[in-house]
Design a protein around this motif. Sequence first.
Motif, mmCIF file in Angstrom:
data_model
loop_
_atom_site.group_PDB
_atom_site.id
_atom_site.type_symbol
_atom_site.label_atom_id
_atom_site.label_comp_id
_atom_site.label_asym_id
_atom_site.label_seq_id
_atom_site.Cartn_x
_atom_site.Cartn_y
_atom_site.Cartn_z
ATOM 1 N N LYS A 168 2.379 7.499 -7.623
ATOM 2 C CA LYS A 168 3.333 6.403 -7.443
ATOM 3 C C LYS A 168 3.902 6.396 -6.028
ATOM 4 O O LYS A 168 3.998 5.331 -5.393
ATOM 5 C CB LYS A 168 4.470 6.548 -8.460
ATOM 6 N N MET A 169 4.259 7.578 -5.533
ATOM 7 C CA MET A 169 4.812 7.682 -4.182
ATOM 8 C C MET A 169 3.791 7.239 -3.140
ATOM 9 O O MET A 169 4.107 6.492 -2.210
ATOM 10 C CB MET A 169 5.262 9.120 -3.918
ATOM 11 N N MET A 170 2.551 7.655 -3.306
ATOM 12 C CA MET A 170 1.496 7.284 -2.359
ATOM 13 C C MET A 170 1.279 5.770 -2.346
ATOM 14 O O MET A 170 1.106 5.164 -1.291
ATOM 15 C CB MET A 170 0.192 8.001 -2.715
ATOM 16 N N GLU A 218 3.483 3.398 -3.257
ATOM 17 C CA GLU A 218 4.657 2.701 -2.729
ATOM 18 C C GLU A 218 4.766 2.824 -1.219
ATOM 19 O O GLU A 218 5.219 1.899 -0.544
ATOM 20 C CB GLU A 218 5.912 3.241 -3.410
ATOM 21 N N LYS A 219 4.351 3.983 -0.676
ATOM 22 C CA LYS A 219 4.443 4.208 0.766
ATOM 23 C C LYS A 219 3.128 3.918 1.491
ATOM 24 O O LYS A 219 3.027 4.127 2.696
ATOM 25 C CB LYS A 219 4.886 5.641 1.043
ATOM 26 N N ARG A 220 2.132 3.440 0.727
ATOM 27 C CA ARG A 220 0.814 3.106 1.275
ATOM 28 C C ARG A 220 0.191 4.298 2.000
ATOM 29 O O ARG A 220 -0.416 4.137 3.072
ATOM 30 C CB ARG A 220 0.901 1.909 2.224
ATOM 31 N N LEU A 221 0.327 5.487 1.418
ATOM 32 C CA LEU A 221 -0.272 6.691 1.984
ATOM 33 C C LEU A 221 -1.687 6.850 1.436
ATOM 34 O O LEU A 221 -1.879 7.023 0.233
ATOM 35 C CB LEU A 221 0.569 7.925 1.635
ATOM 36 N N SER A 280 -3.822 4.772 0.804
ATOM 37 C CA SER A 280 -3.961 3.788 -0.271
ATOM 38 C C SER A 280 -4.310 2.434 0.339
ATOM 39 O O SER A 280 -3.804 2.069 1.405
ATOM 40 C CB SER A 280 -2.657 3.672 -1.074
#
Length: 344
Positions: free
Chosen positions: A165-167, A169-172, A174
Amino acid sequence: ASPYVGDTADIRTVTALKESISRMCGLLEAEPEIIVSDMHPMYNTVSIAEELSREKHIPLVKIQHHYAHILSCMAENGCTEKVIGVSLDGTGYGTDGTIWGGEFLISDYQGFERVGSIQPFMQVGGDISSVEGWRIAVSLLRETLGENACLRLGLCDDQTYRIQKMMAEKRLNSVISTSCGRLFDGISAILGIRQKSTFEGESATALMTMAEKSPCGEKVNISGFTVNPIENDGFLQLPVLALAQEIAERYLYASSDDNRRYLAYAFHAVLAEQILRTCQKIRSQSGLNICALSGGVFQNRLLTYLCKRCLQNDGFTVLLHSLIPPNDGGICIGQAAYAVMQNN
């Protein structure tokens, strides 16, 4: 048009491709007048095409991946009219810089207009997401059913879910994607068929095989599923996030083998109906009545059968592949056809 080589090819593959081009020119006693390639900036084939263009002073034409798929189907069927192209595959570089893979393109030999696509979702994890379908499943369900459903389906543990989810949302690592191939991988994971693939197309093939085992077959009732496309400023999107949610909810309600087979078939049937509804909408706006179906996903015999049947029953003329493969093995035909038409 060069054979497909991805950005992971090593120097031996690049060398072999160059040698093959030189050998073919010698055997045929011919020199190319024009070079055609994909438009992905990271493909080795594109780099080789650019190099050859400079060395031989030959014009280079770059063509969008999914448009080339549609042209390959048109060329095989001898079609010169404008068509509604339905191009479904795993990955292709879009003209907007995102990853395409489920596209509706009004096409002829002069160009194309992208009028619809699969509803975009996030591919988290970069290239590994094309192997690990559970990541796609988590992305498909994250904004609808959320963490609890992902845990109950056994897609991941709570820590892994929070990282995914964090990846996203932060487009890491992704990317935004409309890949139909990845959609199949995600549904396969949701139904507990394959969490990951050990070879290309394994999860999607297993999903199709499971569907074909359904005792209900064509009697599957899809009346409760979302089938109408989403329209946003005239652009159409297949509601695949709702479809993933509805498949997951029904499987969580009854996770038996019979229900798994039933839902695997329902997924194919609903997707075919979504494609029909989208083509109907495009026809009403454009007046076009020919549909060309191409891309690697149309190696799926069940989806191809269902799409052909529902489109023909609604009065569409349907173009399919019979000699040229619908996947990237046949894309060079579309590239070559475009080059010939432009050169003429």
